[in-house]
Design an enzyme around this catalytic site. Structure first.
Site, PDB file in Angstrom:
ATOM      1  N   GLY A 219      21.527 -47.510  22.143  1.00  0.00           N
ATOM      2  CA  GLY A 219      21.149 -47.827  23.507  1.00  0.00           C
ATOM      3  C   GLY A 219      21.209 -46.599  24.406  1.00  0.00           C
ATOM      4  N   SER A 220      21.545 -46.826  25.661  1.00  0.00           N
ATOM      5  CA  SER A 220      21.459 -45.756  26.654  1.00  0.00           C
ATOM      6  C   SER A 220      22.506 -44.667  26.506  1.00  0.00           C
ATOM      7  CB  SER A 220      21.548 -46.349  28.069  1.00  0.00           C
ATOM      8  OG  SER A 220      20.406 -47.144  28.334  1.00  0.00           O
ATOM      9  N   THR A 221      23.532 -44.861  25.675  1.00  0.00           N
ATOM     10  CA  THR A 221      24.461 -43.753  25.431  1.00  0.00           C
ATOM     11  C   THR A 221      23.726 -42.574  24.811  1.00  0.00           C
ATOM     12  OG1 THR A 221      25.088 -44.675  23.269  1.00  0.00           O
ATOM     13  CG2 THR A 221      26.499 -45.223  25.155  1.00  0.00           C
TER      14      THR A 221
END
Length: 487
Positions: A219-221
């Protein structure tokens, strides 16, 4: 008469030759098969005849040790302190197999390693029984307990890995659900095998070490990796460099477009890079990935250690950015979706690399090995794995990640008096489950003592607009960081 004697002599020689062939075949070719045969009770009893070494944490806390039963058949039986807390680290020692450190360091623990030849020779001379070596781990018990309690309180499956970014030492490694290694370390094959089968069939997979044995969409990590590639591509770029941030990003070759989380706008359509990371906008990072191209994105992931075959000493499942496809797929991979798959350990290494001025250290779990008398056999030797980014780029990323915690989606990770750097993530799944909640972080930002990654499976469920890693995973990370920093 001579002919008869010759025939007998030849027959005898032939039989001796066949006998020698058979002896060598049995001892050389078939030895392992006979040794591993379940009917070989001698080996079964010998498995419990040697006092295996202790597994400890911090040189003091005993995680596993052997108890003398006084029995002539099963002399030493394995015991585990706080078994469920450390299960995926210590592993188990069953009648026919082992896992975790029990398996990875088996020859040291049972005393058969060549490194213990001198110790065995001395013991033979003095008449003392053979004992295994002791394995001390890098685990910080306070951090381990904090991670376990916080993750368990979420009521979800998940994992957490914490590292010392300057050395690569693993400070905590938790995977939930867990199990009791004592149930798999008894001497009754029937009981152990029955329990193992129950755990193996459990759909929640309690035997799986999710921290190193499972990959997830990050995801956005992962946007910190995309940002790293963007900054490395041109050293004139920085946190305030303006990037395109449309409300929806058209995906080439498709009839669809990539929205930001919840369909929201990202500023006025053109924003500073730091703002895009603070708000975790999708469209700027999808656009950056397509602009850089697959080769540069892939290269950046490899600089963070992806694709390396790592042992800690347990084998770690390889993370993967995914295959080269089209531009649309690249945009999705650049925001941590599509075929992009990471272990929690790999995401912790990314945070640690940024914290350590761009240098990724090789993660390790064994701090020290001593013989039964306490004499040192081997001490940990921290090693550099790779230079992920320049110190200058690492400084820019650190500045932006601090801003994510202070001004963006990770405010629940704030620690009074401590500057924390972090990045949240919400990872969509392909099986219609609620999204996973991620958070990567390090602290203190100016002198990092801990870097970590935490994933809460389906942890973004039922929290409406706050369905992000910042809501679920960041508070877990905060508790672990506090446990280390207060210590």
């Amino acid at each position: 008469m001579n002919n008869t004697v010759k025939r007998i002599a030849v027959a005898c020689l032939a039989m001796f030759a066949l006998l020698m062939v058979n002896v060598n075949y049995v001892q050389a070719v078939k030895a392992d098969k006979y040794s591993e045969d379940q009917r070989n009770l001698r080996n079964f009893y010998e498995r419990y005849a040697v006092q295996r070494g202790r597994i400890t944490a911090g040189g003091k806390e005993i995680l596993a040790q052997s108890r003398d039963t006084g029995s002539s058949e099963f002399r030493f039986v394995r015991q585990y302190t706080d078994g469920k807390l450390y299960a995926h680290i210590t592993g188990f020692f069953s009648p026919e197999s082992a896992s975790g450190i029990e398996a990875a360091e088996n020859k040291l623990l049972d005393g058969s390693s060549s490194d213990l030849l001198l110790r065995r020779s001395i013991d033979l001379f003095t008449g003392e029984p053979t004992k295994g070596a002791n394995v001390d781990l890098t685990i910080n018990p306070r951090a381990q307990k904090a991670a376990y309690d916080a993750l368990r309180a979420s009521g979800k499956r998940g994992a957490l890995v914490a590292l010392n970014p300057k050395t690569g030492a693993i400070l905590a490694m938790v995977s939930l659900p867990t199990y009791d290694p004592a149930e798999l370390s008894g001497t009754s094959k029937k009981q152990v095998f029955t329990r193992y089968d129950e755990l193996a069939k459990d759909k929640s997979q309690p035997l799986l070490n999710r921290a190193i044995g499972q990959t997830y969409p990050p995801g956005s990590t992962f946007k910190v990796v995309t940002a790293a590639a963007y900054l490395e591509d041109d050293d004139s770029r920085g946190p305030n460099t303006t990037v395109q941030a449309p409300q929806r990003l058209p995906l080439p070759g498709t009839t669809i477009s990539l929205p930001n989380y919840g369909g929201a706008a990202c500023g006025a359509g053109q924003v500073p890079l730091v703002f895009a990371l603070e708000k975790s906008c999708n469209t700027p990072f999808g656009s950056i990935g397509m602009e850089l191209g697959y080769a540069k994105m892939k290269e950046q992931t490899e600089k963070f250690g992806m694709g390396e075959q790592i042992g800690v000493p347990m084998s770690v499942t390889q993370s993967d950015f995914g295959p080269e496809e089209d531009k649309a797929a690249l945009a999705m991979a650049s925001i941590g979706q599509r075929s992009n798959r990471m272990t929690p350990l790999q995401m912790a290494m990314i945070a640690a690399g940024i914290a350590n001025k761009g240098t990724v250290m090789k993660p390790y779990l064994v701090n020290k090995i001593t013989d039964s008398k306490g004499d040192s056999i081997e001490d940990a030797d921290p090693q550099e794995l790779s230079e992920a980014v320049s110190p200058e780029t690492a400084g820019k990323l650190r500045e932006m990640m601090v801003s994510v915690v202070n001004n963006g989606t990770a405010n629940l990770a704030q620690i009074p008096g401590v500057q924390v750097a972090g990045k949240t993530g919400t990872a969509e799944t392909s099986d219609n489950r609620p999204p996973h909640a991620w958070f990567i972080s390090f602290a203190p930002a100016d002198d990092p003592q801990i870097a970590l990654a935490v994933i809460v499976e389906s942890g973004a469920a039922n929290v409406g607009a706050e369905a992000t890693g910042g809501h679920t995973a960041a508070p877990i990370a905060k508790q672990v960081m506090e446990a280390v920093l207060k210590n």
